[in-house]
Enzyme design. Structure first.
Site, PDB file in Angstrom:
ATOM      1  CE  LYS A 116      31.014  45.279  34.851  1.00  0.00           C
ATOM      2  NZ  LYS A 116      31.573  46.296  35.740  1.00  0.00           N
ATOM      3  CE  LYS A 158      32.148  41.586  31.360  1.00  0.00           C
ATOM      4  NZ  LYS A 158      31.252  42.420  30.521  1.00  0.00           N
ATOM      5  N   GLY A 165      38.349  47.320  34.243  1.00  0.00           N
ATOM      6  CA  GLY A 165      38.987  46.035  33.984  1.00  0.00           C
ATOM      7  C   GLY A 165      39.354  45.264  35.228  1.00  0.00           C
ATOM      8  CG  HIS A 235      39.564  42.917  30.397  1.00  0.00           C
ATOM      9  ND1 HIS A 235      39.042  42.359  29.252  1.00  0.00           N
ATOM     10  CD2 HIS A 235      40.094  41.892  31.125  1.00  0.00           C
ATOM     11  CE1 HIS A 235      39.225  41.049  29.291  1.00  0.00           C
ATOM     12  NE2 HIS A 235      39.865  40.751  30.405  1.00  0.00           N
ATOM     13  NE  ARG A 292      33.108  56.373  36.352  1.00  0.00           N
ATOM     14  CZ  ARG A 292      33.813  56.042  35.288  1.00  0.00           C
ATOM     15  NH1 ARG A 292      34.108  56.959  34.387  1.00  0.00           N
ATOM     16  NH2 ARG A 292      34.215  54.798  35.098  1.00  0.00           N
TER      17      ARG A 292
END
Length: 656
Positions: A116, A158, A165, A235, A292
């Site tokens: 991320k 995160k 999540g 989430h 994916r």
């Protein structure tokens, strides 16, 4: 020309890939763990190879065992599905080194978008809008705390390597930051083997909208519309639909172009999903890119008329995309829900055990993607999803009606599911108006009856009593049975009830305390109870397994235990201080110690199972007598973990 495809996955996604591959003429190879020896995907493939024990680290995450299975069977290509090794750059490279085609993007794209932190930086450089945040390289806890002060609250923690999540926390003020960083690191380490974290400014009550993209090896890239995945719990996505009821044609085009730009920026190939947050003013921000096929890809297939797995195999063979952007059209509306073996009334605890009956509904516009059948077991080793239930309609309301009916008519006996909870979401007025945001479930369903332990009403008790009383008399129809009075004792899970069932002629009445309910013209045939209730003829499906009775009617399911011929039941331990594991799993933290005074509801242990952390809490006030497990232990369902001595709390408090 590729000829034989190995599917490096399990369950419904493996079944779904096998079916398309067979339709295209491929030979197929399944891999399976010892726990999946008789699974649907194992039996559906042309060949199957066992790759290890039930634990995913020793089987479905064992890249060498999977590659050996490919060599042994002569597979020339591998489809990773989603989850497991699908976004593992090392596995993609290992396939390449072994001379096997990996049906997915190149390793450098997987590696970039798997972080991320790095992907967000790359998107900023490519001109794709991103959420303001902090992306320090392997930032320490102290660096994250300092960055949070500059970023401001509320904010999101995160996992940089995260998904689904896990490793994600919403923090509203500084007081909860340090503990949430600790928990997020722990979850991320458990799930991904990487505890790097980033911070993002929280976008309050956004829409979660994702764009399906495809790119080939010739520089072509397109987007196939969007999916709205705003209905989430913890989430994690619960409902997905295409197209989004919030997205305008202009916004769709802008997001689609940004998603294609993101794909081209990392030299992408194959299927990918670019996820965005969209605020109330329809500003959108890059969230992440999944390299994916997605769980929710069927809704895109239904509104575009395209088979995305077929597209993946085409790209893997080096062929150009089958359609240009201007040729892709959206038709109608599709909605998908994830049917799980979980108990909504007890904090959505995953359920394990035998699946006595699993019979999906049938009807126009319905699609079930599943990897289970009647007689299978839901084990603690893997995700407890039973099926993806998808409905297509000419418009959104038609799709909603079909999906509600599909959920109501699907029979699942043996494990508790979220089926009724899902149908209530789809029927909800806020969802129906297309106004559901990521805060929808928390706002609309926190006090919903479907989330509370059910107390069976007299109508449901009467239906259960009818089935049991029928078994006692052996009558096929009540009109042929002699007049009888039958006492029946049932356990509903929360309480024990004593009923009195009286049959006379064509009517049968059930008495519970001061309530009486009468049914008429009852017949039982092939596990279906037909009855007339208040002048309306109806049906109730049921299944008996030992002393357990499962029933389904009125769009709901419930179960009872027949205690009629059993001795008086002992206490079930609730509030007894004997704290047991609610499911099989691993102990990842012990936060209490012997001699400690605790109050009911306090967390004692953290249990990890089915990819989630579950707090094990005290069921009464008292003092911990002993803790019977340690961090790192594997425990079984109903295993005794902690003993609390009641009645000593006041003495401990007095000493303080």
């Amino acid at each position: 020309m590729l000829k034989k495809l190995l599917i490096a996955n399990r369950g419904e996604i493996a079944v779904r890939i096998i079916r398309t591959a067979k339709a295209l003429g491929y030979r197929t190879v399944a891999v399976y763990s010892e726990a999946d020896a008789h699974a649907m995907h194992t039996e559906l493939a042309d060949e199957a190879v066992c790759i290890g024990p039930a634990q995913v680290a020793a089987s479905y995450l064992n890249a060498e065992s999977i590659l050996e299975a490919a060599r042994k069977t002569g597979a020339d290509c591998i489809h990773p599905g989603y989850g497991f090794l699908s976004e593992n750059a090392g596995f993609s490279n290992a396939c390449k080194d072994a001379g096997i085609v990996f049906v997915g993007p190149p390793a450098n794209a997987i590696e970039l978008m798997g972080s991320k932190r790095r992907s967000k930086i790359a998107m900023q450089e490519a001109g794709v809008p991103v959420v303001p945040g902090f992306e320090g390289d392997n930032a320490s806890d102290d660096e994250l705390i300092a960055a949070a002060a500059d970023l401001g609250y509320p904010l999101m923690i995160k996992a940089s390597a995260g998904g689904g999540g896990r490793g994600m926390r919403l923090v509203s003020d500084p007081s909860g930051l340090a503990d949430n960083i600790k928990r997020a690191r722990s979850e991320s380490r458990q799930a991904f083997g990487d505890d790097e974290l980033i911070l993002e400014k929280a976008v309050i009550e956004p829409r979660h909208v994702e764009i399906q993209i495809f790119a080939d090896q010739h520089g072509n890239a397109v987007y196939l519309g969007e999916r709205d995945c705003s209905v989430q719990r913890r989430h994690q996505k619960v409902v997905e639909e295409a197209p989004s009821p919030f997205v305008t044609p202009d916004l769709r085009a802008a997001m689609g172009k940004a998603a294609v730009k993101a794909a081209l920026a990392c030299n992408y190939e194959g299927a990918g999903t670019v996820e965005f947050l969209v605020d109330k003013d329809r500003n959108f921000y890059f969230l992440e890119m999944n390299t994916r096929l997605q769980v929710e890809h069927p809704v895109t297939e239904l509104v575009t008329g395209q088979d995305l797995v077929a597209w993946q195999l085409r790209v893997a063979e080096g062929l150009a995309l089958p359609l240009a952007q201007e040729d892709i059209q959206l038709n109608g509306h599709a909605i998908e829900v994830r049917l799980y073996a979980e108990d909504p009334a007890h904090d959505f605890t995953p359920q394990t055990g035998p699946l006595h009956i699993f019979q999906p509904a049938e009807g126009e516009g319905l699609r079930f993607d599943t990897g289970v059948r009647s007689g299978d077991d839901v084990t603690p080793h893997y995700d407890p999803m039973l099926a993806k239930v998808i409905a297509w309609g000419n418009n959104r309301d038609e799709a909603r009606r079909r999906l509600i009916r599909a959920l109501e008519d699907t029979r699942v006996f043996g494990v508790t599911t979220n089926r009724y909870f899902l149908s209530r979401i789809i029927a909800d007025n806020t969802f129906g108006a297309g106004q559901a945001t990521t805060a929808f479930l928390q706002q609309a369903f926190s006090d919903d009856p479907s989330l509370q332990p059910a107390r069976l009403n007299i109508r449901k008790l009467a239906l259960a009593a009818c089935v049991l009383a029928h078994g006692a008399t052996g009558a096929q129809t009540w009109s042929n049975a002699p007049a009888t009075t039958t006492p029946i004792k049932l356990s509903t899970g929360n309480e024990t009830v004593d009923l009195l069932v009286q049959s006379q002629g064509d009517s049968l009445s059930c008495r519970f305390e001061d309530e009486v309910h009468e049914l008429k013209e009852i017949s039982i045939h092939h596990d279906v109870l037909c009855f007339t209730d208040n002048g309306v003829r109806q049906r109730c499906h049921y299944h008996r397994h030992g002393d357990s009775l499962y029933l389904q009617a009125f769009g709901e399911s419930w179960s009872v235990t027949d205690l009629t011929h059993q001795p008086a039941a002992s206490a079930n331990g609730t509030g007894s201080g004997r704290i047991q594991a609610s499911m099989d799993g691993a102990i990842i933290d012990v936060v209490a110690e012997p001699g400690q005074a605790v109050l009911q509801g306090e967390t004692l242990i953290i249990l990890e199972a089915m990819k989630m952390e579950h707090p094990v809490k005290a069921d009464c006030d008292g003092v911990i007598h002993q803790i019977l497990t340690n961090k790192g232990d594997q425990v079984k369902r109903n295993q005794l973990l902690v003993e609390i001595t009641t009645g000593e709390l006041s003495e401990q408090e007095n000493k303080k």
